[in-house]
Structures are given as structure tokens and as C-alpha cells.
Design a protein around this motif. Structure first.
Motif, mmCIF file in Angstrom:
data_model
loop_
_atom_site.group_PDB
_atom_site.id
_atom_site.type_symbol
_atom_site.label_atom_id
_atom_site.label_comp_id
_atom_site.label_asym_id
_atom_site.label_seq_id
_atom_site.Cartn_x
_atom_site.Cartn_y
_atom_site.Cartn_z
ATOM 1 N N MET A 198 0.833 -1.179 0.000
ATOM 2 C CA MET A 198 0.000 0.000 0.000
ATOM 3 C C MET A 198 0.878 1.242 0.000
ATOM 4 O O MET A 198 1.925 1.270 0.625
ATOM 5 N N ALA A 199 0.407 2.260 -0.645
ATOM 6 C CA ALA A 199 1.088 3.551 -0.598
ATOM 7 C C ALA A 199 0.899 4.153 0.796
ATOM 8 O O ALA A 199 -0.067 3.829 1.506
ATOM 9 N N ASN A 200 1.785 5.027 1.183
ATOM 10 C CA ASN A 200 1.742 5.614 2.521
ATOM 11 C C ASN A 200 0.466 6.400 2.798
ATOM 12 O O ASN A 200 0.054 6.505 3.947
ATOM 13 N N ASP A 201 -0.161 6.944 1.785
ATOM 14 C CA ASP A 201 -1.367 7.747 1.969
ATOM 15 C C ASP A 201 -2.632 7.072 1.456
ATOM 16 O O ASP A 201 -3.658 7.714 1.311
ATOM 17 N N VAL A 206 -5.367 5.462 2.374
ATOM 18 C CA VAL A 206 -6.216 5.124 3.515
ATOM 19 C C VAL A 206 -7.244 4.068 3.138
ATOM 20 O O VAL A 206 -7.464 3.106 3.878
ATOM 21 N N ASP A 207 -7.868 4.202 1.991
ATOM 22 C CA ASP A 207 -8.877 3.227 1.569
ATOM 23 C C ASP A 207 -8.263 1.846 1.363
ATOM 24 O O ASP A 207 -8.846 0.832 1.740
ATOM 25 N N GLY A 208 -7.079 1.796 0.778
ATOM 26 C CA GLY A 208 -6.392 0.520 0.574
ATOM 27 C C GLY A 208 -6.027 -0.146 1.887
ATOM 28 O O GLY A 208 -6.228 -1.346 2.066
ATOM 29 N N TRP A 209 -5.462 0.631 2.819
ATOM 30 C CA TRP A 209 -5.112 0.084 4.141
ATOM 31 C C TRP A 209 -6.363 -0.418 4.866
ATOM 32 O O TRP A 209 -6.341 -1.469 5.494
ATOM 33 N N THR A 210 -7.437 0.346 4.779
ATOM 34 C CA THR A 210 -8.685 -0.059 5.438
ATOM 35 C C THR A 210 -9.207 -1.367 4.852
ATOM 36 O O THR A 210 -9.592 -2.280 5.585
ATOM 37 N N ALA A 211 -9.199 -1.484 3.543
ATOM 38 C CA ALA A 211 -9.701 -2.696 2.883
ATOM 39 C C ALA A 211 -8.857 -3.915 3.234
ATOM 40 O O ALA A 211 -9.395 -4.980 3.557
ATOM 41 N N ILE A 212 -7.538 -3.788 3.186
ATOM 42 C CA ILE A 212 -6.691 -4.941 3.465
ATOM 43 C C ILE A 212 -6.781 -5.336 4.936
ATOM 44 O O ILE A 212 -6.747 -6.510 5.282
ATOM 45 N N TYR A 213 -6.909 -4.349 5.811
ATOM 46 C CA TYR A 213 -7.050 -4.645 7.242
ATOM 47 C C TYR A 213 -8.327 -5.434 7.506
ATOM 48 O O TYR A 213 -8.320 -6.401 8.254
ATOM 49 N N MET A 244 -9.779 -7.434 5.549
ATOM 50 C CA MET A 244 -9.627 -8.799 5.024
ATOM 51 C C MET A 244 -8.684 -9.646 5.867
ATOM 52 O O MET A 244 -8.889 -10.847 6.004
ATOM 53 N N LEU A 245 -7.638 -9.045 6.423
ATOM 54 C CA LEU A 245 -6.552 -9.837 6.996
ATOM 55 C C LEU A 245 -6.284 -9.633 8.484
ATOM 56 O O LEU A 245 -5.403 -10.306 9.021
ATOM 57 N N ASN A 246 -6.995 -8.780 9.186
ATOM 58 C CA ASN A 246 -6.589 -8.416 10.536
ATOM 59 C C ASN A 246 -6.572 -9.562 11.538
ATOM 60 O O ASN A 246 -5.866 -9.503 12.523
ATOM 61 N N THR A 247 -7.319 -10.597 11.321
ATOM 62 C CA THR A 247 -7.277 -11.722 12.255
ATOM 63 C C THR A 247 -6.184 -12.718 11.895
ATOM 64 O O THR A 247 -5.889 -13.609 12.666
ATOM 65 N N SER A 248 -5.591 -12.552 10.724
ATOM 66 C CA SER A 248 -4.583 -13.496 10.247
ATOM 67 C C SER A 248 -3.158 -13.045 10.495
ATOM 68 O O SER A 248 -2.250 -13.868 10.515
ATOM 69 N N LEU A 249 -2.944 -11.747 10.646
ATOM 70 C CA LEU A 249 -1.574 -11.255 10.749
ATOM 71 C C LEU A 249 -1.533 -9.916 11.452
ATOM 72 O O LEU A 249 -2.559 -9.300 11.723
ATOM 73 N N ILE A 250 -0.324 -9.486 11.725
ATOM 74 C CA ILE A 250 -0.123 -8.155 12.288
ATOM 75 C C ILE A 250 0.065 -7.199 11.113
ATOM 76 O O ILE A 250 0.954 -7.388 10.293
ATOM 77 N N LEU A 251 -0.774 -6.195 11.037
ATOM 78 C CA LEU A 251 -0.661 -5.171 10.007
ATOM 79 C C LEU A 251 -0.217 -3.887 10.708
ATOM 80 O O LEU A 251 -0.991 -3.229 11.396
ATOM 81 N N ALA A 252 1.070 -3.588 10.579
ATOM 82 C CA ALA A 252 1.670 -2.479 11.321
ATOM 83 C C ALA A 252 1.803 -1.246 10.459
ATOM 84 O O ALA A 252 2.300 -1.307 9.339
ATOM 85 N N GLY A 253 1.359 -0.120 11.020
ATOM 86 C CA GLY A 253 1.575 1.155 10.350
ATOM 87 C C GLY A 253 3.011 1.595 10.573
ATOM 88 O O GLY A 253 3.476 1.641 11.699
#
Length: 75
Positions: A1-4, A6-13, A15-24
């Protein structure tokens, strides 16, 4: 994801937040305003903390405490 992307980060989170650590990292940049936006949008479940991004020890500690209070893991 690009640093800005927000929509992409929200969508991937959503989908995947219970499977892995998604760190900003550059997405939140150890910045209280960017972290607050990430928390409001629900985009990360961990935070990479870097003094060099925040600029001051005080701001780094404040962002770290803010993240911990929100239940994020710290890296």
C-alpha cells in the motif's frame, strides 16, 4: 500500500486483521494525528515506533502510549 492510501489500508485490514499483524510504519509515521486517523478508520493493529519519524522523545512516547491504549501491538 502507498503511505497515503487510507482506503487501501482499510480494505486490506478488514480482510486480513485476524490473520496477521498489520503495522503502520510510514502510514502512521509515529505521528499522533496520523495514528488517530488510522485508529478512526480501523486500518492497523500494530504500530512501528521510530523516534526519527516523530522528531522528539516526548512525541514518540505519547504516540506509543496512544497506540497501547487503543490495544495496538508495538514494534
Amino acid at each position: 500500500m502507498a503511505n497515503d492510501d487510507v482506503d487501501g489500508w482499510t480494505a486490506i485490514y478488514k480482510m486480513l486483521n485476524t490473520s496477521l499483524i498489520l503495522a503502520g510504519d510510514y502510514f502512521t509515521a509515529t505521528n499522533p494525528y496520523r495514528l488517530q486517523m488510522a485508529l478512526a478508520k480501523g486500518t492497523i493493529n500494530a504500530l512501528v515506533v521510530k523516534l526519527s519519524q516523530a522528531g522528539t522523545v516526548t512525541e514518540t512516547l505519547a504516540v506509543s502510549e496512544m497506540a497501547k491504549a487503543a490495544g495496538l501491538k508495538l514494534v
